[in-house]
Design a protein around this motif. Structure first.
Motif, short mmCIF file in Angstrom:
data_model
loop_
_atom_site.label_atom_id
_atom_site.label_comp_id
_atom_site.label_asym_id
_atom_site.label_seq_id
_atom_site.Cartn_x
_atom_site.Cartn_y
_atom_site.Cartn_z
N GLU A 6 0.93 -1.06 -0.14
CA GLU A 6 0.54 -0.44 0.26
C GLU A 6 0.55 1.50 -0.04
O GLU A 6 2.15 0.94 0.74
N CYS A 22 -2.39 0.23 -4.31
CA CYS A 22 -2.25 -1.33 -3.98
C CYS A 22 -1.52 -1.77 -4.92
O CYS A 22 -2.52 -1.85 -6.24
N LEU A 34 -11.22 -7.90 -4.57
CA LEU A 34 -10.32 -7.00 -3.40
C LEU A 34 -11.23 -5.99 -2.93
O LEU A 34 -11.90 -6.01 -2.80
N TRP A 36 -10.78 -3.17 0.95
CA TRP A 36 -9.83 -2.36 2.23
C TRP A 36 -9.98 -2.30 3.07
O TRP A 36 -10.77 -2.40 3.97
N THR A 50 -15.21 -3.33 -1.02
CA THR A 50 -14.91 -4.30 -1.53
C THR A 50 -15.32 -3.95 -2.90
O THR A 50 -16.21 -3.55 -3.56
N ILE A 70 -13.58 2.76 -4.36
CA ILE A 70 -13.14 1.92 -4.10
C ILE A 70 -12.64 1.16 -5.84
O ILE A 70 -13.73 1.11 -6.77
N ARG A 72 -10.39 -0.09 -9.58
CA ARG A 72 -8.81 -1.01 -9.82
C ARG A 72 -8.96 -0.84 -11.30
O ARG A 72 -9.34 -0.75 -12.92
N LEU A 79 -4.91 -1.37 -6.91
CA LEU A 79 -6.16 -1.50 -6.85
C LEU A 79 -6.04 0.09 -6.11
O LEU A 79 -5.09 0.28 -5.49
N CYS A 96 -5.05 -3.58 2.03
CA CYS A 96 -5.33 -3.74 1.67
C CYS A 96 -5.42 -5.57 0.96
O CYS A 96 -5.03 -5.74 2.22
#
Length: 122
Positions: A6, A22, A34, A36, A50, A70, A72, A79, A96
């Motif tokens: 992170e 991340c 994934l 947090w 998530t 969030i 990605r 991420l 993460c």
């Protein structure tokens, strides 16, 4: 060797924004759900957000909805957590994590980073 690293934490004033990242090595993030998480001093670690494999589905804890996002980048194996309108109660170490499960619970994440500190002053 699998690593989640992170970055992006820091000390900010209330109302400011931060973006956490991340990065993964030894792990293809597109194969994982994934998340947090965060842990404040003297408190248990708690779920923050998530995101599904494709990024199409996200969930958030109630206290961060509308402020945190969030997302990605599977192509870059990254991420992110965009945090806006930060509050002092967001102060914590942010982690993460990655899970192969479809709907992982907090205990179902197999891989974890070491965390990045976020401190929000009032």
């Amino acid at each position: 060797q699998v690593q989640l690293i992170e970055s992006g934490g820091g000390l900010v004033q209330a109302g400011a924004s931060l973006r956490l990242s991340c990065a993964a090595s030894g792990l293809t993030l597109s194969n994982y759900v994934l998340g947090w998480f965060r842990q404040a001093p003297g408190k248990e670690r708690e779920f923050v957000a998530t995101i599904s494999w494709s990024g199409a589905s996200t969930t958030y804890r109630t206290s961060v909805k509308g402020r945190f996002t969030i997302f990605r980048d599977n192509a870059e194996n990254l991420l992110y957590l965009q945090m806006n309108s930060l509050k002092p109660e967001d102060t914590a170490v942010y982690y993460c994590a990655a899970s192969v499960k479809y709907l992982p619970g907090a205990l179902d994440y197999e891989y974890w980073g070491l965390g990045t500190q976020v401190t929000v002053s009032s």
